[in-house]
Design an enzyme around this catalytic site. Structure first.
Site, PDB file in Angstrom:
ATOM      1  N   ASP A   2       6.307  -1.637 -13.580  1.00 18.46           N
ATOM      2  CA  ASP A   2       5.753  -0.463 -12.926  1.00 18.46           C
ATOM      3  C   ASP A   2       6.909   0.287 -12.260  1.00 18.46           C
ATOM      4  OD1 ASP A   2       3.858   1.360 -12.099  1.00 18.46           O
ATOM      5  OD2 ASP A   2       2.631  -0.070 -10.991  1.00 18.46           O
ATOM      6  N   GLU A  31       6.624   2.270  -8.889  1.00 15.45           N
ATOM      7  CA  GLU A  31       6.617   2.535  -7.446  1.00 15.45           C
ATOM      8  C   GLU A  31       7.411   1.497  -6.648  1.00 15.45           C
ATOM      9  OE1 GLU A  31       3.001   4.596  -9.111  1.00 15.45           O
ATOM     10  OE2 GLU A  31       3.934   2.634  -9.363  1.00 15.45           O
ATOM     11  N   HIS A  61       3.705   2.008 -16.166  1.00 18.51           N
ATOM     12  CA  HIS A  61       3.515   3.057 -15.168  1.00 18.51           C
ATOM     13  C   HIS A  61       2.949   4.319 -15.801  1.00 18.51           C
ATOM     14  CE1 HIS A  61       4.142   5.703 -11.757  1.00 18.51           C
ATOM     15  NE2 HIS A  61       4.797   6.540 -12.550  1.00 18.51           N
ATOM     16  N   HIS A  96       3.531  -2.615  -6.692  1.00 16.51           N
ATOM     17  CA  HIS A  96       3.234  -2.064  -5.359  1.00 16.51           C
ATOM     18  C   HIS A  96       1.982  -2.704  -4.799  1.00 16.51           C
ATOM     19  CE1 HIS A  96       0.046   0.198  -7.365  1.00 16.51           C
ATOM     20  NE2 HIS A  96       0.952   0.464  -8.291  1.00 16.51           N
ATOM     21  N   HIS A 126      -1.508   2.087  -4.013  1.00 17.67           N
ATOM     22  CA  HIS A 126      -2.728   2.548  -4.665  1.00 17.67           C
ATOM     23  C   HIS A 126      -3.230   1.437  -5.576  1.00 17.67           C
ATOM     24  CE1 HIS A 126       0.360   3.458  -7.686  1.00 17.67           C
ATOM     25  NE2 HIS A 126      -0.606   3.324  -8.597  1.00 17.67           N
ATOM     26  N   GLU A 183      -3.487  -4.031  -8.253  1.00 23.64           N
ATOM     27  CA  GLU A 183      -2.906  -4.241  -9.576  1.00 23.64           C
ATOM     28  C   GLU A 183      -2.222  -5.599  -9.687  1.00 23.64           C
ATOM     29  OE1 GLU A 183      -0.574  -0.749 -10.665  1.00 23.64           O
ATOM     30  OE2 GLU A 183      -2.090   0.495  -9.691  1.00 23.64           O
TER      31      GLU A 183
END
Length: 275
Positions: free
Chosen positions: A8, A10, A61, A105, A117, A135
């Protein structure tokens, strides 16, 4: 030995703002380069420990088209683009020996965490048998459903704490200390990559000591959705119902694989806008 590296954006060192993660913003190209370099560090670490390993890298992502193929370590194969089975975990199967989560994240509503998020801004929370999962947890449980341990996670300190709570034996690599949604004290990218390479080698070497995160069914799942339109769409899915909460839909799944796919469907429905 087969490894799946899910990357990902972030949680990559140096990244703190959506301008660095959004293809339509001015600093996205720089974010892609930082993301690709951290993926390469983890590939190198896996191969340090297991020189003949089959390494798959899943771009995980946004559009799933962020990692720069020409800059990725040529010893690995890249999974990119969408839609695809298993989403952020594309390429994972029962033959995989270890999963490594890079640049992850913290879940929505937790932290402070950089760019926190869950899947997208329309998913406020997901609870599986009463436990809130973002996630990290949702993907780790899907890996666990296939018998695959998550052996490493990198991201900010909040993401690492979330992973440690779910999988205490996994190796975590905090590459930045979150100060809020768009601020952090971050390692130099080269220092982060050095740590990631060493940690990946260690994690893969200890993979048999790290149990998969297994959630056995049947499973009661609740999801809080931001948009009334998404709730209307979700209620059309067989087995999904509105609950007494104004933002919540719920369903029962016979196993986690089914639950995961329905959660992915809810996330996709959240991207549909009223005609």
């Amino acid at each position: 030995m087969k490894a799946l590296i899910s990357v990902d954006m972030e949680g990559i060192s140096g990244i703190v703002h959506s301008s660095e993660t959004n293809p339509e913003r001015y600093d996205y190209q720089r974010g892609r380069e930082l993301m690709t370099a951290e993926a390469n560090a983890v590939i190198a670490g896996v191969l340090d420990a297991e020189p003949t390993a089959d390494v798959l890298v899943a771009d995980a992502h946004g559009t799933f088209r962020n990692l720069l193929p020409e800059q990725l370590d040529r010893r690995a194969r890249l999974v990119r683009g969408k839609p695809r089975a298993l989403n952020m975990l594309a390429g994972l199967d029962e033959e995989t020996d270890a999963a490594l989560f890079v640049g992850y994240h913290v879940r929505a509503g937790e932290g402070p965490g950089v760019l926190a998020h869950t899947m997208n801004g329309q998913i406020l929370d997901v609870r599986v048998t009463g436990r809130s999962l973002g996630e990290i947890g949702l993907n780790a449980a899907m890996a666990g459903h296939l018998g695959v341990p998550v052996v490493l996670l990198s991201g900010d300190d909040a993401a690492c704490a979330e992973a440690a709570d779910l999988i205490p034996q996994a190796v975590t690599v905090p590459v930045k200390e979150s100060l809020g949604m768009a601020a952090a004290v971050t390692l130099h990218p080269e220092e982060a990559r050095d740590r990631l390479r060493r940690a990946a080698a260690d994690a893969v070497s200890r993979r048999t000591e790290i149990p998969p995160l297994a959630l056995t069914g049947p499973l009661d799942v609740e999801a809080d959705l931001a948009s009334p339109h998404t709730i209307d769409l979700a209620a059309l899915v067989p087995g999904v119902s509105r609950t007494a909460g104004a933002r919540t839909v719920a369903f029962t799944a016979p196993d986690y694989g089914t639950a995961y796919r329905l959660i992915l469907l809810l996330a996709q429905l959240a991207t549909i806008r009223p005609a």
